[in-house]
Design a protein around this motif. Sequence first.
Motif, PDB file in Angstrom:
ATOM      1  N   LEU A 122       0.827  -1.209   0.000  1.00  0.00           N
ATOM      2  CA  LEU A 122       0.000   0.000   0.000  1.00  0.00           C
ATOM      3  C   LEU A 122       0.860   1.257   0.000  1.00  0.00           C
ATOM      4  O   LEU A 122       0.532   2.246  -0.659  1.00  0.00           O
ATOM      5  CB  LEU A 122      -0.931  -0.015   1.230  1.00  0.00           C
ATOM      6  N   ALA A 123       1.952   1.221   0.733  1.00  0.00           N
ATOM      7  CA  ALA A 123       2.807   2.414   0.834  1.00  0.00           C
ATOM      8  C   ALA A 123       3.829   2.404  -0.293  1.00  0.00           C
ATOM      9  O   ALA A 123       4.441   1.361  -0.583  1.00  0.00           O
ATOM     10  CB  ALA A 123       3.506   2.448   2.186  1.00  0.00           C
ATOM     11  N   PRO A 124       4.025   3.551  -0.915  1.00  0.00           N
ATOM     12  CA  PRO A 124       5.033   3.606  -1.980  1.00  0.00           C
ATOM     13  C   PRO A 124       6.443   3.604  -1.405  1.00  0.00           C
ATOM     14  O   PRO A 124       6.657   3.843  -0.215  1.00  0.00           O
ATOM     15  CB  PRO A 124       4.711   4.925  -2.681  1.00  0.00           C
ATOM     16  N   THR A 125       7.387   3.356  -2.271  1.00  0.00           N
ATOM     17  CA  THR A 125       8.792   3.435  -1.880  1.00  0.00           C
ATOM     18  C   THR A 125       9.195   4.891  -1.720  1.00  0.00           C
ATOM     19  O   THR A 125       8.392   5.810  -1.899  1.00  0.00           O
ATOM     20  CB  THR A 125       9.679   2.774  -2.951  1.00  0.00           C
ATOM     21  N   ALA A 126      10.449   5.102  -1.377  1.00  0.00           N
ATOM     22  CA  ALA A 126      10.942   6.466  -1.172  1.00  0.00           C
ATOM     23  C   ALA A 126      11.087   7.245  -2.480  1.00  0.00           C
ATOM     24  O   ALA A 126      11.388   8.448  -2.465  1.00  0.00           O
ATOM     25  CB  ALA A 126      12.275   6.419  -0.436  1.00  0.00           C
ATOM     26  N   TRP A 127      10.927   6.592  -3.578  1.00  0.00           N
ATOM     27  CA  TRP A 127      11.068   7.290  -4.877  1.00  0.00           C
ATOM     28  C   TRP A 127      10.019   8.385  -5.026  1.00  0.00           C
ATOM     29  O   TRP A 127       8.829   8.157  -4.813  1.00  0.00           O
ATOM     30  CB  TRP A 127      10.948   6.287  -6.022  1.00  0.00           C
ATOM     31  N   GLN A 128      10.482   9.598  -5.380  1.00  0.00           N
ATOM     32  CA  GLN A 128       9.601  10.719  -5.661  1.00  0.00           C
ATOM     33  C   GLN A 128       9.472  10.854  -7.168  1.00  0.00           C
ATOM     34  O   GLN A 128      10.481  11.024  -7.865  1.00  0.00           O
ATOM     35  CB  GLN A 128      10.155  12.015  -5.066  1.00  0.00           C
TER      36      GLN A 128
END
Length: 753
Positions: free
Chosen positions: A88-94
């Motif tokens: 559900l949570a994205p990675t640290a990639w912006q």
Amino acid sequence: MPLSDWREGDDHADATWGAVWNLEYLMANIAGGEGYDWYYDSPEGETAQNRLPITDGAYDEPWVFRVKDLHSWWGNHHHSRSNGNRALAPTAWQPGSKPIIFTEYGCAALDKGTNQPNKFLDLYSSESALPRASNGGRDDLIQMQYLRAMATYWEDTAHNPRASLYEGRMVDFSRAHVWAWDARPFPEFPGRRDLWSDGASYLRGHWLNGRATNQPLAAVLREICAGAGVTEPESAQAYGLVRGYLVDQVQSARASLQPLLQTFGVDAFDSEGHLNFVLRQPGIDHQLDPADYAVDDLAGHGEITRAPAQETGTTIRLGYLDADGNYEARMAEARHPGEALHSVSGTEVPLVMTQSEAGAATRRWLAETRISRDALRLSLAPSRIDVGAGDRIATADGSTWRVDRVEQASTRRIEATRIEGGIYEPGDHEEMPVALLPFVAPVPVWPLFLDLPLLKGTEVAWQPHIAVAAKPWPGAVALWSELAAGGFGLSRLVTAPSVMGRTETPLLWAPPGRWDHGAPLRLRLSSGVLSAADPVAVLNGANAMAIGDGSAGNWEVLQFAHAELVAPQTWEVSVRLRGQAGTDGITPPTWPAGSTVVLLNGAPGQVDIGPDVRGLARRYRIGVSGRGYDDPNVVEIRTAFDGIGLRPYPVCHLKGRGRPGTDVALSWIRRTRTGGDNWQQPEVPLSEESEAYLLRVLVAGQIVAEHTTTVPRFDYPASSQAADGASAGFRLEVAQLSASFGAGPFRGHAFTV
């Protein structure tokens, strides 16, 4: 990442694009095609082109499985997946936070290389493999088109948007690195196989060296047209690669275009007011049925005519500049198997090409000369406006034709030439390896003039020989002679070095006409080798050598049977024949160490001068032919030539009778310069205009009298001796006379009390 999925033939999935070199086709597959829209799940599916769509039924994020979907990878959040479950949570990639950099991209110069750009041929690599469906042939054009497609696509903001979080675009193409640019200089790499063993891999490899300056044929055609005021010609389908093209004179655009169109097999035609250039390729554009034919004077039929066989050549020759051989002028030839050389068609084009490219062009021309003998005329209904010039049509009998001309009237009159698509298929032609000669520094050469007697009898008697040695050999050495009007003119080219050197031991006099078994003569050569010879071969002229002081006219000709290498470039020759070809008359008591030797093996050639320059001192310059006679390394020699080939031989077998103060007589036997080896003739032929001899009387080494005679005998009575002051002792010397040369070498006999 593949930019194509091309196959042979015209029935594969991408055939509608026309050619694998189509720039639009390649660009469409950068963010499309394999790895974006579809994939193959097995080798069988790949062979059948069974393309399966790339989908993501679970989370509707197909870009996760698209290796080419850079825009989605760059512009979306990333959610890890474990066992098929999306976090559900994205990675640290912006999204859009940093640019994408191609640290390596490229395509081999290999047939269908864009099908799998990472594949290459390298005999020294375990990863060597052909791209999918490739025939393994060299194709520099597909490499160029790959790089053009990548640059054109990623420099377009529609495909490569600007970032909002940093200065720049999604893909920082200014920092993209093409594989490969080699630090080794071209053409030394790949040409110097003696330095680098991987030169053979260059032909079908990823290297850009020697290829980066190539130009698309379409761009060259557009530039020529623009110079003639023809704007916006349609040349996108004129596929080809131009390595170099020279227009060195003022000429029409047509004259500039013609060599390119002929060599690359491109048709030019007008369509709807636009000039079109189209590469000849296999396939058909229209299938015609007899029902399509209009009824006019051709009665609804096609008319086929065939040109006589005499109008077609059996051999095609093409002159060009070799791209891989220092731009040397070369000739490619193609001939029908089993046919004699009756009709030759040849042309020269100012194009830089590889040998395989020139060979392919000549083979295509040769096939076209036979196939294009057939011409077709037919009429179509006005509704068949889709059939135009340049189109490929197929008739009901299976023949294929290229439309050359369309005449619009009540019907559309078509004139076409027979074609066979197979001759336009890219082939795996044999590639000649690139080979370069190493650089030769422009150093002075070592020239020697040799005014020699006739050795074979076929030489020009008054012309001297020139021998040249150099280390390293520069390839071609020119001899320039001084002109009466000033300056220098080319006299001859020396293309092979002579075997020359200097003696390290003295050579004592030895009698002619018998084997000299004296001490070996040691000599050191500047280059070249010597070899022993059978004594019979020596008696028949083998192993002739000149020894002298280096001046033009002072040479003894000897022969040797034994030659032994005793040190590097140092030889000892023994079992000799001395004073050959009449040079026994000028042989000194000793040739000192340091004398010059030249092997007379055919390398020294005669200098083309006329008989009127005999005895006249002139200046000669000798140096590397390509650098001119004013090059600082040119060697200048001022000398004159007597024409030793005209010099009579010294007489032999002198016999003197009598003593001083009494009547004496001197007799001898005449020798000949030419034709003296035939043992069946009763007497050797007379090589001069008439038989004449000069005799001189010497007292205490001084000439006190001279006499002439026309017979090989001289009577010297006591009264003449007293008149000449020779009664106490004298020496008689005799030489044969030549109207062209004068007296030959003297031979003498001493008369003592």
